[in-house]
Design a protein around this motif. Structure first.
Motif, short mmCIF file in Angstrom:
data_model
loop_
_atom_site.label_atom_id
_atom_site.label_comp_id
_atom_site.label_asym_id
_atom_site.label_seq_id
_atom_site.Cartn_x
_atom_site.Cartn_y
_atom_site.Cartn_z
N VAL A 12 31.82 56.41 35.94
CA VAL A 12 32.49 56.08 37.20
C VAL A 12 32.15 54.66 37.63
CG1 VAL A 12 32.64 56.66 39.65
CG2 VAL A 12 32.64 58.49 37.95
N PHE A 13 30.89 54.27 37.45
CA PHE A 13 30.46 52.91 37.79
C PHE A 13 31.25 51.87 36.98
CE2 PHE A 13 27.57 49.48 36.25
CZ PHE A 13 27.60 48.70 37.39
N VAL A 14 31.37 52.11 35.68
CA VAL A 14 32.10 51.16 34.85
C VAL A 14 33.57 51.12 35.25
CG1 VAL A 14 32.89 50.69 32.49
CG2 VAL A 14 30.53 51.38 32.90
N THR A 15 34.16 52.30 35.48
CA THR A 15 35.59 52.37 35.79
C THR A 15 35.92 51.82 37.17
OG1 THR A 15 35.78 54.33 34.39
CG2 THR A 15 37.57 53.91 35.94
N ASN A 16 35.16 52.23 38.17
CA ASN A 16 35.50 51.90 39.56
C ASN A 16 34.87 50.61 40.06
OD1 ASN A 16 36.94 54.26 39.56
ND2 ASN A 16 35.47 55.42 40.76
N ALA A 17 33.68 50.27 39.57
CA ALA A 17 32.98 49.10 40.09
C ALA A 17 33.14 47.88 39.20
CB ALA A 17 31.49 49.41 40.29
N LEU A 18 33.02 48.06 37.88
CA LEU A 18 33.02 46.91 36.98
C LEU A 18 34.42 46.50 36.52
CD1 LEU A 18 29.95 47.27 34.60
CD2 LEU A 18 30.27 45.72 36.52
N VAL A 19 35.24 47.47 36.13
CA VAL A 19 36.55 47.14 35.57
C VAL A 19 37.40 46.28 36.51
CG1 VAL A 19 38.76 48.11 34.81
CG2 VAL A 19 36.62 49.04 33.93
N PRO A 20 37.42 46.52 37.83
CA PRO A 20 38.18 45.61 38.70
C PRO A 20 37.68 44.17 38.63
CG PRO A 20 37.71 47.66 39.86
CD PRO A 20 36.93 47.71 38.59
N HIS A 21 36.35 43.96 38.59
CA HIS A 21 35.83 42.60 38.43
C HIS A 21 36.22 42.04 37.08
CE1 HIS A 21 33.49 42.44 42.10
NE2 HIS A 21 32.89 43.57 41.80
N VAL A 22 36.07 42.84 36.03
CA VAL A 22 36.38 42.38 34.68
C VAL A 22 37.84 41.97 34.56
CG1 VAL A 22 36.63 43.16 32.29
CG2 VAL A 22 34.54 43.68 33.55
N THR A 23 38.74 42.77 35.12
CA THR A 23 40.17 42.47 35.04
C THR A 23 40.49 41.15 35.74
OG1 THR A 23 40.69 44.84 34.99
CG2 THR A 23 42.47 43.33 35.57
N MET A 24 39.91 40.94 36.92
CA MET A 24 40.16 39.69 37.64
C MET A 24 39.62 38.50 36.86
SD MET A 24 39.72 40.58 41.70
CE MET A 24 38.14 41.43 41.55
N TRP A 25 38.43 38.64 36.26
CA TRP A 25 37.86 37.55 35.47
C TRP A 25 38.73 37.26 34.25
CZ3 TRP A 25 32.02 36.40 35.06
CH2 TRP A 25 31.43 36.48 36.33
N GLU A 26 39.19 38.30 33.56
CA GLU A 26 40.03 38.09 32.38
C GLU A 26 41.29 37.32 32.73
OE1 GLU A 26 38.96 42.14 29.78
OE2 GLU A 26 40.68 42.10 31.16
#
Length: 407
Positions: free
Chosen positions: A306-320
């Motif tokens: 859940v941490f990876v999906t909800n907390a990290l992936v939004p940051h990762v997507t914006m950075w990409e």
């Protein structure tokens, strides 16, 4: 050289200050109560849940490698035409730091101040030479209302320098308009202030030997000098760790009435635990990762996902999306070039989860064996044996299943 140092020492001037101003300066440097912007981070990072959340998020973003890819029809190809980007993203972001350290600094600035930024230094041909993270404390967003042109202003080498958005890689912790960021010091200000007050209370409580404040009643009229003398005498006897649990003896009809409350009445530990819950809500980090809450393995494993999906992936997507737009040329973007942060790197230390992931991907015909071996930094299987894809039906190859062949 020695003479020059001596001359420099003689040129030092001293400015006298009074005692009150001296105390104010000491308070400004060391006190937890100080809310001055320049030391707000130093205050907040003394709180364990905030420091833990900062460490978890910045470390997670720093360890994810960045892959350069090109979409060609239905294929995804590794991009080899940009050695300049390959160098800054995989070898050295700039002379002073590795790519992992640079990404950690950018996420750290975003966590505290809402905005992480890195200056894109290019050569005369437009190739990327360095990515230089900037300190974003006190940054300004400036916009010309007539022309619509905008800039970000940062303090660089003790000078204010303005950059156009196209010169910067920008990442936000939270933003409401895509221009101004909001960090943990903004959105969790009350929680941080409350936990700081509780931490200060705890420190003062124990430094005072666990003695609570109160009133000393005197069965007689007393002037200010007498009241001060009684108070000082009582404090000298009852304050400090060495005097903890000593019995106080009052004379001349004196009576002490406590004004404090006990640790149990305040539910002090519960209040500190509540701050952990609040930081978890603000950041999306599960409580178990902040060393709180339930410690069930199965539950924690699910919360990690859940941490990876909800907390990290939004940051990762914006950075990409931001990095691809700013670092690739328009022609490369039209040609299907993109960037991909490898979230799977977060599983590097979890052998069981990683093995299960590979098994699922191979059984489903998504990865072949050589691709799994490459992720483990292993060489391909000899004679191209690892290039076959498998799918479940007695674990046969896709080609045999489609053609109806039976081994």
């Amino acid at each position: 050289m020695i003479a020059s140092k001596a001359a420099a020492a003689q040129s030092v001037t001293y400015e006298p200050i009074d005692y009150d101003e001296f105390l104010q300066r000491i308070e400004r440097i060391f006190s937890l109560d100080n809310d001055a912007p320049e030391i707000a981070v130093a205050n907040a990072e003394r709180l364990a849940p905030v420091a833990a959340a900062h460490r978890i998020l910045t470390n997670a973003m720093s360890v994810m490698p960045v892959a350069l890819r090109r979409k060609a029809g239905g294929e995804r190809q590794e991009l080899t035409a940009r050695p300049d980007l390959d160098y800054v993203l995989h070898s050295r972001m700039n002379d002073a730091m590795s790519p992992a350290m640079g990404k950690k600094i950018m996420m750290s600035q975003a966590f505290w101040h809402g905005l992480g930024a890195a200056y894109i230094e290019r050569d005369a041909l437009g190739r990327v030479r360095e990515l230089i993270p900037l300190q974003t404390a006190g940054y300004q967003y400036l916009e010309d209302k007539q022309t619509g042109q905008s800039w970000y202003a940062f303090t660089v080498d003790d000078m204010v320098r303005k950059f156009q958005p196209g010169e910067l890689l920008l990442c936000f912790f939270e933003t409401y308009d895509g221009k101004h960021g909001r960090g943990i010091l903004d959105i969790a200000k009350d929680t941080v202030a409350t936990d700081r007050a509780a931490q200060k209370y705890l420190r003062k409580f124990y430094s005072n030997g666990g003695r609570l404040s109160g009133i000393i009643e005197i069965d007689a009229d007393a002037d200010g000098k007498t009241r001060s003398k009684v108070r000082d005498a009582f404090n000298e006897y009852a304050s400090g760790m060495d005097n903890t649990y000593k019995v106080a003896v009052l004379d001349r009809g004196m009576k002490f009435t406590s004004l404090g409350v006990s640790q149990a009445d305040m539910q002090f530990i519960e209040s500190r635990s509540f701050s952990v819950e609040e930081i978890a809500r603000f950041t999306g980090i599960p409580e178990f990762m902040l060393q709180s809450g339930k410690q069930s393995y199965n539950s924690n494993e699910q919360q990690q996902l859940v941490f990876v999906t909800n907390a990290l992936v939004p940051h990762v997507t914006m950075w990409e999306q931001e990095w691809a737009y700013k670092l690739f040329t328009d022609a490369e973007l039209r040609d299907g070039c993109y960037m991909r942060f490898n979230v799977s790197a977060l599983m590097r230390g979890d052998d069981a989860t990683r093995s299960k992931f590979y098994q699922t991907m191979v059984y489903s015909g998504i990865y072949n064996l050589d691709e799994c071996r490459a992720l483990e930094e292993m060489n391909p299987m000899p004679d191209g044996l690892g290039q076959n894809f498998f799918i479940t039906k007695n674990l046969d190859t896709v080609g045999h299943i489609v053609s109806g062949e039976v081994k």
